[in-house]
Scaffold this motif. Structure first.
Motif, PDB file in Angstrom:
ATOM      1  N   ARG A  21       0.849  -1.184   0.000  1.00 25.41           N
ATOM      2  CA  ARG A  21       0.000   0.000   0.000  1.00 25.41           C
ATOM      3  C   ARG A  21       0.895   1.248   0.000  1.00 25.41           C
ATOM      4  NH1 ARG A  21      -5.257  -0.871   2.307  1.00 25.41           N
ATOM      5  NH2 ARG A  21      -5.949  -2.947   1.664  1.00 25.41           N
ATOM      6  N   GLU A  22       0.280   2.410   0.083  1.00 25.60           N
ATOM      7  CA  GLU A  22       0.994   3.682   0.009  1.00 25.60           C
ATOM      8  C   GLU A  22       2.053   3.792   1.115  1.00 25.60           C
ATOM      9  OE1 GLU A  22       1.745   7.216  -1.932  1.00 25.60           O
ATOM     10  OE2 GLU A  22       0.275   5.680  -2.465  1.00 25.60           O
ATOM     11  N   ASN A  24       4.468   5.292   4.033  1.00 27.86           N
ATOM     12  CA  ASN A  24       4.266   6.267   5.113  1.00 27.86           C
ATOM     13  C   ASN A  24       2.801   6.459   5.492  1.00 27.86           C
ATOM     14  OD1 ASN A  24       7.109   6.992   5.290  1.00 27.86           O
ATOM     15  ND2 ASN A  24       6.807   8.044   3.335  1.00 27.86           N
ATOM     16  N   SER A  25       1.974   5.458   5.213  1.00 25.69           N
ATOM     17  CA  SER A  25       0.568   5.502   5.606  1.00 25.69           C
ATOM     18  C   SER A  25       0.334   4.508   6.736  1.00 25.69           C
ATOM     19  CB  SER A  25      -0.330   5.155   4.416  1.00 25.69           C
ATOM     20  OG  SER A  25      -0.143   3.797   4.028  1.00 25.69           O
ATOM     21  N   GLU A  26      -0.872   4.514   7.284  1.00 28.18           N
ATOM     22  CA  GLU A  26      -1.184   3.594   8.378  1.00 28.18           C
ATOM     23  C   GLU A  26      -1.077   2.143   7.942  1.00 28.18           C
ATOM     24  OE1 GLU A  26      -4.725   2.751  11.682  1.00 28.18           O
ATOM     25  OE2 GLU A  26      -5.040   4.178  10.048  1.00 28.18           O
ATOM     26  N   SER A  28       1.053   1.053   5.528  1.00 32.33           N
ATOM     27  CA  SER A  28       2.241   0.979   4.677  1.00 32.33           C
ATOM     28  C   SER A  28       2.917  -0.384   4.719  1.00 32.33           C
ATOM     29  CB  SER A  28       3.246   2.061   5.088  1.00 32.33           C
ATOM     30  OG  SER A  28       3.601   1.918   6.457  1.00 32.33           O
ATOM     31  N   GLU A  59       5.140   2.472  10.642  1.00 35.22           N
ATOM     32  CA  GLU A  59       4.934   3.135   9.362  1.00 35.22           C
ATOM     33  C   GLU A  59       6.261   3.149   8.617  1.00 35.22           C
ATOM     34  OE1 GLU A  59       3.140   6.921   9.526  1.00 35.22           O
ATOM     35  OE2 GLU A  59       1.330   6.225  10.541  1.00 35.22           O
ATOM     36  N   LYS A 261      -9.193  -0.527   5.045  1.00 34.50           N
ATOM     37  CA  LYS A 261      -8.297   0.620   5.162  1.00 34.50           C
ATOM     38  C   LYS A 261      -7.472   0.603   6.442  1.00 34.50           C
ATOM     39  CE  LYS A 261      -9.944   2.110   1.309  1.00 34.50           C
ATOM     40  NZ  LYS A 261      -9.143   1.913   0.070  1.00 34.50           N
ATOM     41  N   THR A 262      -7.961  -0.057   7.478  1.00 40.05           N
ATOM     42  CA  THR A 262      -7.227  -0.187   8.738  1.00 40.05           C
ATOM     43  C   THR A 262      -7.416  -1.611   9.254  1.00 40.05           C
ATOM     44  OG1 THR A 262      -9.127   0.560  10.044  1.00 40.05           O
ATOM     45  CG2 THR A 262      -7.529   2.241   9.370  1.00 40.05           C
TER      46      THR A 262
END
Length: 314
Positions: A21-22, A24-26, A28, A59, A261-262
């Motif tokens: 996933r992106e 530096n995201s939650e 990552s 992260e 998403k989380t």
């Protein structure tokens, strides 16, 4: 691999790689996976479990993602090679084998080249240098890793191979010499002989997972739920070494789909058999509990699971 030379990898297999996933995201630390069940997703989620074992929810940026992916892949290959050697397969421009009449070309397998290493750090470094071969779209990264696993060991049981380094086709503990009715087996059955870094949980009436896989060294489990693979983990390293911690603890769940998403946070309340009698009111548990809850209860019998306001994930 397929039992014949006229079969090739499906489209779902060929498009699968190890993409995060992106940065530096939650999320990552999370790999993108496909919606279809089994196959490539099983391998992706097994690698995901090793990534979580390395990171435990830190992260990370893009380069950190590449480093931890290289570590997760090399760990599995080194275990598969009995911690003596490991083989990495990469695609080259030239054909490495001459196709026969009974062989179906896939323009991929014919161009594989094998690289064998006798030092663990050399494996990790080589994979990191060629990490784009495993993570970029269209790289066939999951297939490359699958071939690397096979060439590092055997193909008899990939999940056990990924988790323990031993290709046992069974998930019970130790060796079995007799059937349930005590009649001797013609050939002994080998199960799991030692604990591994990452565990395995599976809810099934037919297949019982042994304590070796249920109790790994780190609180991270690959889960098989209704034929789909996911990851369950805890941030508390003492969960598996202190029975008092098991009375109430947090687990995090990731099912591998882009819609999540989380990580789902679950609160598990559990009493050991010597502390309190079971209050289970009977009935068919499959109709009363979510499949993930049934899977958790294979490790913590009779546990109650609170989803903390999150809708149960399927």
């Amino acid at each position: 691999l397929f039992g014949g030379t006229f079969h090739i990898f499906s489209y779902e297999w060929r498009k699968s790689s190890f993409q995060f996933r992106e940065p530096n995201s939650e999320f990552s630390y999370v790999l993108e996976t496909d919606r279809f069940q089994g196959g490539a997703q099983a391998i992706q989620m097994a690698v995901q479990a090793r990534i979580i074992r390395h990171l435990l929810l830190s992260e990370v940026g893009q380069r950190d993602q590449e480093k931890v992916l290289a570590a997760a892949l090399s760990d599995s290959l080194w275990l598969a090679g009995q911690e003596v050697s490991a083989t990495v397969t990469l695609v080259t421009e030239d054909y490495c084998i001459t196709p026969q009449l009974d062989y179906k070309l896939d323009n991929f397998t014919e161009r594989l080249q094998l690289f064998t290493f006798n030092e663990r750090e050399d494996v990790r470094r080589f994979i990191l240098e060629h990490i784009h071969c495993f993570k970029e779209e269209g790289s066939h990264g999951v297939i490359l890793f699958l071939y690397s696993l096979i060439c590092s060991r055997t193909v008899d049981a990939l999940l056990n191979l990924l988790l323990t380094g031993r290709g046992s086709p069974h998930v019970f503990n130790g060796m079995r010499y007799s059937q349930e009715d005590d009649l001797p087996l013609e050939r002994r059955l080998q199960g799991v002989l030692a604990r591994s870094d990452v565990g395995y949980l599976h809810w099934s009436r037919e297949q019982q997972v042994g304590s070796m896989l249920k109790t790994p060294r780190f609180p991270v489990w690959l889960c098989c739920i209704n034929g789909s693979f996911s990851v369950l983990f805890s941030l508390n390293r003492t969960l598996l070494s202190n029975w008092k911690v098991e009375q109430m603890f947090q687990l995090y769940y990731y099912h591998g789909q882009s819609s999540q998403k989380t990580p789902a946070r679950l609160t598990v309340t559990h009493s050991h058999h010597w502390e309190v009698k079971s209050t289970d009111s009977g009935g068919d548990p499959e109709t009363r509990y979510h499949p993930l809850e049934m899977t958790i209860r294979t490790k913590w019998a009779g546990a109650t699971i609170d989803w903390n306001g999150t809708a149960p994930l399927y």
